[in-house]
Motif scaffolding. Structure first.
Motif, PDB file in Angstrom:
ATOM      1  N   MET A   1     -36.695 -81.235 -59.201  1.00  0.00           N
ATOM      2  CA  MET A   1     -36.608 -80.048 -60.022  1.00  0.00           C
ATOM      3  C   MET A   1     -35.224 -79.419 -59.842  1.00  0.00           C
ATOM      4  O   MET A   1     -34.716 -79.334 -58.735  1.00  0.00           O
ATOM      5  CB  MET A   1     -37.689 -79.046 -59.596  1.00  0.00           C
TER       6      MET A   1
ATOM      7  N   ARG B   1     -34.227 -73.977 -62.297  1.00  0.00           N
ATOM      8  CA  ARG B   1     -35.611 -73.948 -62.767  1.00  0.00           C
ATOM      9  C   ARG B   1     -36.534 -73.515 -61.633  1.00  0.00           C
ATOM     10  O   ARG B   1     -37.471 -72.745 -61.835  1.00  0.00           O
ATOM     11  CB  ARG B   1     -36.039 -75.315 -63.294  1.00  0.00           C
ATOM     12  N   TYR B   2     -36.252 -73.999 -60.422  1.00  0.00           N
ATOM     13  CA  TYR B   2     -37.068 -73.601 -59.271  1.00  0.00           C
ATOM     14  C   TYR B   2     -36.996 -72.090 -59.062  1.00  0.00           C
ATOM     15  O   TYR B   2     -38.005 -71.431 -58.862  1.00  0.00           O
ATOM     16  CB  TYR B   2     -36.598 -74.324 -58.006  1.00  0.00           C
TER      17      TYR B   2
ATOM     18  N   MET C   1     -38.946 -70.305 -61.811  1.00  0.00           N
ATOM     19  CA  MET C   1     -40.381 -70.427 -61.641  1.00  0.00           C
ATOM     20  C   MET C   1     -40.851 -69.611 -60.438  1.00  0.00           C
ATOM     21  O   MET C   1     -41.925 -69.027 -60.461  1.00  0.00           O
ATOM     22  CB  MET C   1     -40.785 -71.901 -61.475  1.00  0.00           C
TER      23      MET C   1
ATOM     24  N   TYR D   1     -52.078 -78.628 -58.426  1.00  0.00           N
ATOM     25  CA  TYR D   1     -51.329 -79.085 -59.590  1.00  0.00           C
ATOM     26  C   TYR D   1     -52.261 -79.182 -60.787  1.00  0.00           C
ATOM     27  O   TYR D   1     -53.481 -79.212 -60.638  1.00  0.00           O
ATOM     28  CB  TYR D   1     -50.652 -80.440 -59.322  1.00  0.00           C
TER      29      TYR D   1
ATOM     30  N   ARG E   1     -50.839 -81.741 -67.523  1.00  0.00           N
ATOM     31  CA  ARG E   1     -50.678 -81.209 -68.863  1.00  0.00           C
ATOM     32  C   ARG E   1     -50.782 -82.323 -69.891  1.00  0.00           C
ATOM     33  O   ARG E   1     -50.783 -83.504 -69.561  1.00  0.00           O
ATOM     34  CB  ARG E   1     -49.328 -80.496 -68.960  1.00  0.00           C
TER      35      ARG E   1
ATOM     36  N   THR F   1     -47.650 -80.794 -63.205  1.00  0.00           N
ATOM     37  CA  THR F   1     -46.927 -79.608 -62.750  1.00  0.00           C
ATOM     38  C   THR F   1     -47.640 -79.053 -61.534  1.00  0.00           C
ATOM     39  O   THR F   1     -48.850 -78.794 -61.582  1.00  0.00           O
ATOM     40  CB  THR F   1     -46.879 -78.540 -63.859  1.00  0.00           C
ATOM     41  N   ASN F   2     -46.891 -78.881 -60.432  1.00  0.00           N
ATOM     42  CA  ASN F   2     -47.521 -78.361 -59.227  1.00  0.00           C
ATOM     43  C   ASN F   2     -47.235 -76.878 -59.048  1.00  0.00           C
ATOM     44  O   ASN F   2     -46.603 -76.244 -59.882  1.00  0.00           O
ATOM     45  CB  ASN F   2     -47.116 -79.188 -57.992  1.00  0.00           C
TER      46      ASN F   2
ATOM     47  N   ILE G   1     -50.285 -71.648 -60.830  1.00  0.00           N
ATOM     48  CA  ILE G   1     -49.349 -72.674 -61.277  1.00  0.00           C
ATOM     49  C   ILE G   1     -48.742 -72.222 -62.597  1.00  0.00           C
ATOM     50  O   ILE G   1     -49.458 -71.839 -63.522  1.00  0.00           O
ATOM     51  CB  ILE G   1     -50.048 -74.034 -61.464  1.00  0.00           C
TER      52      ILE G   1
ATOM     53  N   TRP H   1     -45.629 -73.127 -65.637  1.00  0.00           N
ATOM     54  CA  TRP H   1     -44.682 -74.142 -66.115  1.00  0.00           C
ATOM     55  C   TRP H   1     -43.754 -73.631 -67.207  1.00  0.00           C
ATOM     56  O   TRP H   1     -42.874 -74.336 -67.668  1.00  0.00           O
ATOM     57  CB  TRP H   1     -45.405 -75.400 -66.594  1.00  0.00           C
ATOM     58  N   GLN H   2     -43.939 -72.410 -67.627  1.00  0.00           N
ATOM     59  CA  GLN H   2     -43.026 -71.827 -68.607  1.00  0.00           C
ATOM     60  C   GLN H   2     -42.973 -70.327 -68.373  1.00  0.00           C
ATOM     61  O   GLN H   2     -44.003 -69.703 -68.132  1.00  0.00           O
ATOM     62  CB  GLN H   2     -43.492 -72.127 -70.035  1.00  0.00           C
TER      63      GLN H   2
ATOM     64  N   GLY I   1     -49.364 -70.872 -67.772  1.00  0.00           N
ATOM     65  CA  GLY I   1     -49.785 -71.343 -66.466  1.00  0.00           C
ATOM     66  C   GLY I   1     -51.282 -71.193 -66.290  1.00  0.00           C
ATOM     67  O   GLY I   1     -51.998 -70.791 -67.203  1.00  0.00           O
TER      68      GLY I   1
END
Length: 195
Positions: A1, A5-6, A9, A64, A67, A73-74, A159, A161-162, A168
């Motif tokens: 990743m 982004r990390y 998130m 996780y 999707r 995605t974790n 979790i 992802w966006q 999530g």
């Protein structure tokens, strides 16, 4: 990743932690349109405190979702909460999720809807939140709780992802620690989510 982004998130996860904990029943949100949910089960602070005493068990887990398209995605950077499975906690969870999970079963809620949901309970004992443990998922989506006493617990995870707009899932399961051991916790719902 990618690092950016990390960080993004991680920020989203932390900013939604309050909403996540409200939905899991570990904290309260604002009063809903119908007012607070009137709890029928009294909170047994002594039983919760006894269950939350240090033990010798270790709970290892991962969280996780799969999707659409098979993308995994974790929970990297996301909060994980564990609290004793008291009767009071079970009633709160039943109200929020529709029912409480069995040991090893994973239930989930849409994270965006959870962030907007307003939940409150009456009564709201301060001690209820004091008997929870928290952890953060690492970059592999793994988490751990140490010094866990034998007994039953609820484990919650977030979790995402966006971030814009947020997408999530909030996940919950029940675990049983016996003889200082528990099977690895898999916070993974069977359903695929999102694009």
């Amino acid at each position: 990743m990618q690092p950016s982004r990390y960080i993004a998130m991680r920020f989203v996860s932390l900013s939604l932690a309050g909403a996540a904990l409200a939905l899991t029943g570990c904290a309260t949100g604002s009063q809903g349109p119908e007012g607070p949910h009137k709890m029928a089960t009294p909170f047994d602070a002594r039983a919760a405190a006894n269950q939350n005493k240090d033990g010798k068990g270790v709970v290892n887990g991962s969280a996780y979702v799969v999707r659409e398209g098979g993308l995994v995605t974790n929970c990297v950077g996301g909060p994980v909460v564990m609290l004793p499975a008291t009767a009071y906690a079970t009633e709160r969870i039943q109200f929020i999720y529709g029912r409480a999970p069995e040991v090893g079963e994973v239930l989930s809620r849409d994270g965006a809807a959870a962030a907007q949901q307003q939940i409150s309970f009456d009564p709201e004992p301060v001690e209820y939140r004091q008997h929870q443990r928290s952890a953060t998922c690492d970059e592999k989506g793994l988490f751990q709780f140490k010094r866990v006493k034998d007994g039953d617990y609820y484990v919650f995870g977030l979790i995402s992802w966006q971030s814009q707009p947020f997408e999530g899932r909030l996940l919950i399961t029940r675990i049983a620690v016996r003889n200082e051991r528990t099977p690895a916790v898999m916070l993974t719902p069977p359903t695929k989510f999102g694009p």
